[in-house]
Write a protein that holds these residues in place. Sequence first.
Motif, PDB file in Angstrom:
ATOM      1  N   ALA A  90       0.842  -1.202   0.000  1.00 34.23           N
ATOM      2  CA  ALA A  90       0.000   0.000   0.000  1.00 34.23           C
ATOM      3  C   ALA A  90       0.876   1.250   0.000  1.00 34.23           C
ATOM      4  CB  ALA A  90      -0.913  -0.011   1.217  1.00 34.23           C
ATOM      5  N   ILE A  94       0.198   4.735  -2.001  1.00 33.09           N
ATOM      6  CA  ILE A  94       0.056   6.059  -1.368  1.00 33.09           C
ATOM      7  C   ILE A  94       1.047   7.027  -2.018  1.00 33.09           C
ATOM      8  CG2 ILE A  94       0.340   7.339   0.798  1.00 33.09           C
ATOM      9  CD1 ILE A  94      -0.377   4.564   2.184  1.00 33.09           C
ATOM     10  N   ASN A 167      -4.006   3.505  12.100  1.00 36.99           N
ATOM     11  CA  ASN A 167      -2.662   3.277  12.631  1.00 36.99           C
ATOM     12  C   ASN A 167      -2.127   4.673  12.907  1.00 36.99           C
ATOM     13  OD1 ASN A 167       0.032   2.790  13.100  1.00 36.99           O
ATOM     14  ND2 ASN A 167       0.486   1.951  11.079  1.00 36.99           N
ATOM     15  N   ARG A 242       4.587  -7.959  -0.258  1.00 31.79           N
ATOM     16  CA  ARG A 242       4.548  -6.608  -0.811  1.00 31.79           C
ATOM     17  C   ARG A 242       3.481  -6.442  -1.888  1.00 31.79           C
ATOM     18  NH1 ARG A 242       4.786  -4.511   2.292  1.00 31.79           N
ATOM     19  NH2 ARG A 242       5.403  -2.521   1.434  1.00 31.79           N
TER      20      ARG A 242
HETATM   21  N1  PMP Z   1      -0.990   2.223   5.534  1.00 32.70           N
HETATM   22  C1  PMP Z   1      -1.001   2.003   6.861  1.00 32.70           C
HETATM   23  C2  PMP Z   1      -1.963   2.774   7.693  1.00 32.70           C
HETATM   24  C3  PMP Z   1      -0.126   1.084   7.431  1.00 32.70           C
HETATM   25  O1  PMP Z   1      -0.157   0.873   8.740  1.00 32.70           O
HETATM   26  C4  PMP Z   1       0.780   0.388   6.615  1.00 32.70           C
HETATM   27  C5  PMP Z   1       1.714  -0.564   7.296  1.00 32.70           C
HETATM   28  N2  PMP Z   1       2.789  -0.936   6.703  1.00 32.70           N
HETATM   29  C6  PMP Z   1       0.750   0.655   5.241  1.00 32.70           C
HETATM   30  C7  PMP Z   1      -0.144   1.569   4.735  1.00 32.70           C
HETATM   31  C8  PMP Z   1       1.661   0.002   4.264  1.00 32.70           C
HETATM   32  O2  PMP Z   1       1.495  -1.346   4.192  1.00 32.70           O
HETATM   33  P1  PMP Z   1       2.122  -2.219   3.014  1.00 32.70           P
HETATM   34  O3  PMP Z   1       3.068  -1.346   2.270  1.00 32.70           O
HETATM   35  O4  PMP Z   1       2.759  -3.356   3.703  1.00 32.70           O
HETATM   36  O5  PMP Z   1       0.961  -2.628   2.173  1.00 32.70           O
END
Ligand code: PMP
Length: 400
Positions: A90, A94, A167, A242
Amino acid sequence: MKESATLAVAAKAAALKAAGKPVIGFGVGEPDFDTPVNICEAAKQAIDKGMTRYAPTPGDKASREAIAKKLREENGIACNAQDITLTVGAKHAIYMSLMAIIEPGAGDEVILPTPAWVSYKPLIELAGAACIEVPSSVVTNFKMTAAQLEAAITPRTRAIVLNSPSNPCGTVYTVKEFAALIDVLAKHPNITVVSDEIYEKLIYPEIEAGLKHVSPGADARLADRTITINGMSKAYAMTGWRVGYLAAPGKNGLLAKEIIKLQGQMTNSIPSFIMPAVVEALTNCAASVETMRKSFAARAGLVYELLRGIKRLNVCKSTGAFYSFPEIHACKGLQTPAGRVIDSAQAFAEALLEEHFVAVVPGEDFGECARENIRISFACSEANIREGLARLDKFVNSLA
Ligand code: PMP
Ligand code: GLU
């Protein structure tokens, strides 16, 4: 650029563990479960079938269709396969979303309700915008009000990043609270909504009745300007794979197209043999996800009960994700038996790790309003929770 505080704590705790210390890790936000076996099997079979070559940048047809179907049916978001791209976590989704919507040097502002996950602010700034923090605290269950949001909006506001469940707060906006925020955003057509829904599956109505997930992209007034972010890391215990994704159905496909162009230049697709595993996860894993959710819900209840029994800490219930974010204000200015002065959350976390081998993430990098908090990730066994929080209690009691 700043190092990620969450990953820094994880590295430090791992180094102490490797040196033989009895570390309890409440640091990194990573499920302690294994990836469900049927997901692993799907990837293994894909390798055996020779899915080892370049794939289309946003992912193959089957995985994009499975994601679009999930978003339509579970989240009420009107979208099709061409609006989706699979990303390297993610995080990558973002990053690309912010790069696509922010005009560097134009004075753009991005609203961020805080405390917020450590990576948003650096990524907003990297993309060239000012990060406008909207603060909250444990007293208000870390929720931004509609009035606060309205007051933070200026003619320069280009986007807002929303993250419910949150989070590091571990809280979830109720349907009513979310509706009030959406009503405000509906009045401001220049604002793009980046909705990070990675903890969507981890909501605990057994702790707060009636809680359920809300996707702002499902609201007709925001549909054209919402980018929905999600991923496999948390709900499916797939952090190391990932895989994340985004849906950008608005602007006649322009948003998705621009983001996919950027992805084509920077990473191309995720590994091709992982795509069938994503389809398997989204179509065949509801029972595994529910089993993990139930465990997290039980741990959320236990963590709250144990933390609220510790003097000098202020805490609210975690109703989603796997975090608690207690406030440590009453510990400030005190000293540990070894003579360390607790003059910040950073000092608190360092002393706790060095004197009691409990890893937590200090609040500073979660926002200006989070400087007197620590984050506890309870994605670990009940035994570890009991032992780690007993040590935390002992530590706090030892301060004088
Ligand atoms: N968004 C939030 C709110 C997260 O806590 C995390 C934790 N790693 C991520 C995005 C990214 O997650 P990932 O890149 O592992 O999909
Ligand atoms: N999101 C998790 C956390 O907050 C994983 C680490 C990271 O990517 O920040 O701990």
